[in-house]
Design a protein around this motif. Structure first.
Motif, PDB file in Angstrom:
ATOM      1  N   ASP A   1      -2.823  11.871   3.466  1.00  0.00           N
ATOM      2  CA  ASP A   1      -3.920  11.025   2.978  1.00  0.00           C
ATOM      3  C   ASP A   1      -4.357  11.400   1.562  1.00  0.00           C
ATOM      4  N   GLU A   2      -4.477  12.692   1.306  1.00  0.00           N
ATOM      5  CA  GLU A   2      -4.896  13.136  -0.030  1.00  0.00           C
ATOM      6  C   GLU A   2      -3.858  12.772  -1.090  1.00  0.00           C
ATOM      7  N   GLU A   3      -2.593  12.933  -0.764  1.00  0.00           N
ATOM      8  CA  GLU A   3      -1.529  12.602  -1.728  1.00  0.00           C
ATOM      9  C   GLU A   3      -1.469  11.106  -1.999  1.00  0.00           C
ATOM     10  N   ILE A   4      -1.626  10.309  -0.960  1.00  0.00           N
ATOM     11  CA  ILE A   4      -1.620   8.853  -1.159  1.00  0.00           C
ATOM     12  C   ILE A   4      -2.842   8.435  -1.966  1.00  0.00           C
ATOM     13  N   ALA A   5      -3.984   9.012  -1.671  1.00  0.00           N
ATOM     14  CA  ALA A   5      -5.201   8.699  -2.433  1.00  0.00           C
ATOM     15  C   ALA A   5      -5.052   9.073  -3.906  1.00  0.00           C
ATOM     16  N   ARG A   6      -4.244  10.121  -4.195  1.00  0.00           N
ATOM     17  CA  ARG A   6      -3.986  10.542  -5.590  1.00  0.00           C
ATOM     18  C   ARG A   6      -2.869   9.728  -6.240  1.00  0.00           C
ATOM     19  N   ASP A   7      -2.418   8.683  -5.572  1.00  0.00           N
ATOM     20  CA  ASP A   7      -1.358   7.797  -6.067  1.00  0.00           C
ATOM     21  C   ASP A   7      -0.009   8.507  -6.165  1.00  0.00           C
ATOM     22  N   ASN A   8       0.248   9.417  -5.221  1.00  0.00           N
ATOM     23  CA  ASN A   8       1.568  10.053  -5.142  1.00  0.00           C
ATOM     24  C   ASN A   8       2.507   9.030  -4.518  1.00  0.00           C
ATOM     25  N   ARG A   9       3.277   8.370  -5.360  1.00  0.00           N
ATOM     26  CA  ARG A   9       4.112   7.254  -4.925  1.00  0.00           C
ATOM     27  C   ARG A   9       5.246   7.687  -4.016  1.00  0.00           C
ATOM     28  N   SER A  10       5.686   8.921  -4.162  1.00  0.00           N
ATOM     29  CA  SER A  10       6.727   9.424  -3.268  1.00  0.00           C
ATOM     30  C   SER A  10       6.218   9.457  -1.829  1.00  0.00           C
ATOM     31  N   VAL A  11       5.012   9.949  -1.632  1.00  0.00           N
ATOM     32  CA  VAL A  11       4.424  10.012  -0.297  1.00  0.00           C
ATOM     33  C   VAL A  11       4.119   8.599   0.202  1.00  0.00           C
ATOM     34  N   GLY A  12       3.641   7.725  -0.680  1.00  0.00           N
ATOM     35  CA  GLY A  12       3.391   6.336  -0.308  1.00  0.00           C
ATOM     36  C   GLY A  12       4.658   5.632   0.147  1.00  0.00           C
ATOM     37  N   LEU A  13       5.762   5.902  -0.549  1.00  0.00           N
ATOM     38  CA  LEU A  13       7.044   5.286  -0.190  1.00  0.00           C
ATOM     39  C   LEU A  13       7.539   5.795   1.159  1.00  0.00           C
ATOM     40  N   ILE A  14       7.425   7.097   1.382  1.00  0.00           N
ATOM     41  CA  ILE A  14       7.838   7.659   2.677  1.00  0.00           C
ATOM     42  C   ILE A  14       6.960   7.093   3.788  1.00  0.00           C
ATOM     43  N   SER A  15       5.669   6.992   3.560  1.00  0.00           N
ATOM     44  CA  SER A  15       4.753   6.428   4.550  1.00  0.00           C
ATOM     45  C   SER A  15       5.142   4.986   4.880  1.00  0.00           C
ATOM     46  N   MET A  16       5.437   4.205   3.858  1.00  0.00           N
ATOM     47  CA  MET A  16       5.855   2.819   4.049  1.00  0.00           C
ATOM     48  C   MET A  16       7.147   2.760   4.862  1.00  0.00           C
ATOM     49  N   THR A  17       8.100   3.608   4.512  1.00  0.00           N
ATOM     50  CA  THR A  17       9.394   3.610   5.193  1.00  0.00           C
ATOM     51  C   THR A  17       9.254   4.021   6.658  1.00  0.00           C
ATOM     52  N   ILE A  18       8.416   4.989   6.919  1.00  0.00           N
ATOM     53  CA  ILE A  18       8.176   5.405   8.308  1.00  0.00           C
ATOM     54  C   ILE A  18       7.584   4.247   9.114  1.00  0.00           C
ATOM     55  N   SER A  19       6.586   3.587   8.567  1.00  0.00           N
ATOM     56  CA  SER A  19       5.961   2.464   9.277  1.00  0.00           C
ATOM     57  C   SER A  19       6.962   1.345   9.544  1.00  0.00           C
ATOM     58  N   ILE A  20       7.735   0.992   8.542  1.00  0.00           N
ATOM     59  CA  ILE A  20       8.712  -0.085   8.705  1.00  0.00           C
ATOM     60  C   ILE A  20       9.824   0.334   9.666  1.00  0.00           C
ATOM     61  N   GLY A  21      10.383   1.513   9.435  1.00  0.00           N
ATOM     62  CA  GLY A  21      11.487   1.967  10.270  1.00  0.00           C
ATOM     63  C   GLY A  21      11.104   2.088  11.731  1.00  0.00           C
ATOM     64  N   LEU A  22       9.977   2.727  11.990  1.00  0.00           N
ATOM     65  CA  LEU A  22       9.563   2.904  13.381  1.00  0.00           C
ATOM     66  C   LEU A  22       9.145   1.596  14.033  1.00  0.00           C
ATOM     67  N   SER A  23       8.715   0.619  13.238  1.00  0.00           N
ATOM     68  CA  SER A  23       8.366  -0.676  13.832  1.00  0.00           C
ATOM     69  C   SER A  23       9.596  -1.330  14.449  1.00  0.00           C
ATOM     70  N   PHE A  24      10.771  -1.098  13.865  1.00  0.00           N
ATOM     71  CA  PHE A  24      12.008  -1.633  14.449  1.00  0.00           C
ATOM     72  C   PHE A  24      12.352  -0.913  15.743  1.00  0.00           C
ATOM     73  N   VAL A  25      12.157   0.386  15.773  1.00  0.00           N
ATOM     74  CA  VAL A  25      12.435   1.168  16.982  1.00  0.00           C
ATOM     75  C   VAL A  25      11.452   0.774  18.090  1.00  0.00           C
ATOM     76  N   ILE A  26      10.176   0.720  17.752  1.00  0.00           N
ATOM     77  CA  ILE A  26       9.161   0.331  18.729  1.00  0.00           C
ATOM     78  C   ILE A  26       9.421  -1.098  19.214  1.00  0.00           C
ATOM     79  N   GLY A  27       9.668  -1.993  18.279  1.00  0.00           N
ATOM     80  CA  GLY A  27       9.917  -3.385  18.641  1.00  0.00           C
ATOM     81  C   GLY A  27      11.127  -3.552  19.543  1.00  0.00           C
ATOM     82  N   ALA A  28      12.199  -2.837  19.245  1.00  0.00           N
ATOM     83  CA  ALA A  28      13.414  -2.940  20.049  1.00  0.00           C
ATOM     84  C   ALA A  28      13.201  -2.405  21.460  1.00  0.00           C
ATOM     85  N   SER A  29      12.257  -1.482  21.612  1.00  0.00           N
ATOM     86  CA  SER A  29      12.016  -0.893  22.936  1.00  0.00           C
ATOM     87  C   SER A  29      11.060  -1.722  23.789  1.00  0.00           C
ATOM     88  N   ILE A  30      10.410  -2.702  23.190  1.00  0.00           N
ATOM     89  CA  ILE A  30       9.483  -3.565  23.943  1.00  0.00           C
ATOM     90  C   ILE A  30      10.314  -4.462  24.848  1.00  0.00           C
TER      91      ILE A  30
END
Length: 137
Positions: free
Chosen positions: A107-136
């Motif tokens: 949270d602190e890194e994203i709030a400081r505009d650390n784009r690397s952490v923001g990108l990883i956070s985005m990728t985790i959300s998107i990637g896991l949404s496919f895994v979660i969705g496929a398991s529904i």
């Protein structure tokens, strides 16, 4: 046009699913706002790209989970229930991401505009949404 019944017509069903998912997305974003230590929309307004990427990933993740839920369930209540369960798993994944990075606070890194952490956070959300969705099912 509505020979099979008003509520079962594809246009009405689509509008219904759309409306419910938009409402669920609003609730999901409010919950994500409560979980994070920064104000998503104020940070985005001020140009914080890391927050925009992380928030965009959450929006994509939630709507992708509901996409799978719509495809797999025949009733609106089942779709909502499985979609909300998937959303809960996505919040858990976000908290797990914070826990698994002990060298810095996500949270602190994203709030400081650390784009690397923001990108990883985005990728985790998107990637896991496919895994979660496929398991529904």
């Amino acid at each position: 046009m509505f020979e099979d019944g008003f509520w079962t017509h594809p246009l009405v069903e689509t509008a219904g699913y759309f409306s419910v998912v938009v409402l669920c997305l609003i609730v999901a974003m409010a919950l994500f706002e409560a979980v994070t230590k920064y104000n998503n929309w104020e940070e985005i307004k001020s140009g914080n790209l890391a927050v925009a990427m992380a928030t965009g990933g959450k929006i994509f993740g939630v709507t992708n989970i509901f996409r799978f839920s719509i495809e797999q369930h025949s009733t609106l209540l089942e779709m909502i229930g499985w979609g909300l369960f998937g959303f809960t798993l996505l919040i858990f994944a976000y908290m797990l991401f914070e826990f698994l990075t002990p060298k810095f606070k996500v949270d602190e890194e994203i709030a400081r505009d650390n784009r690397s952490v923001g990108l990883i956070s985005m990728t985790i959300s998107i990637g896991l949404s496919f895994v979660i969705g496929a398991s529904i099912s």
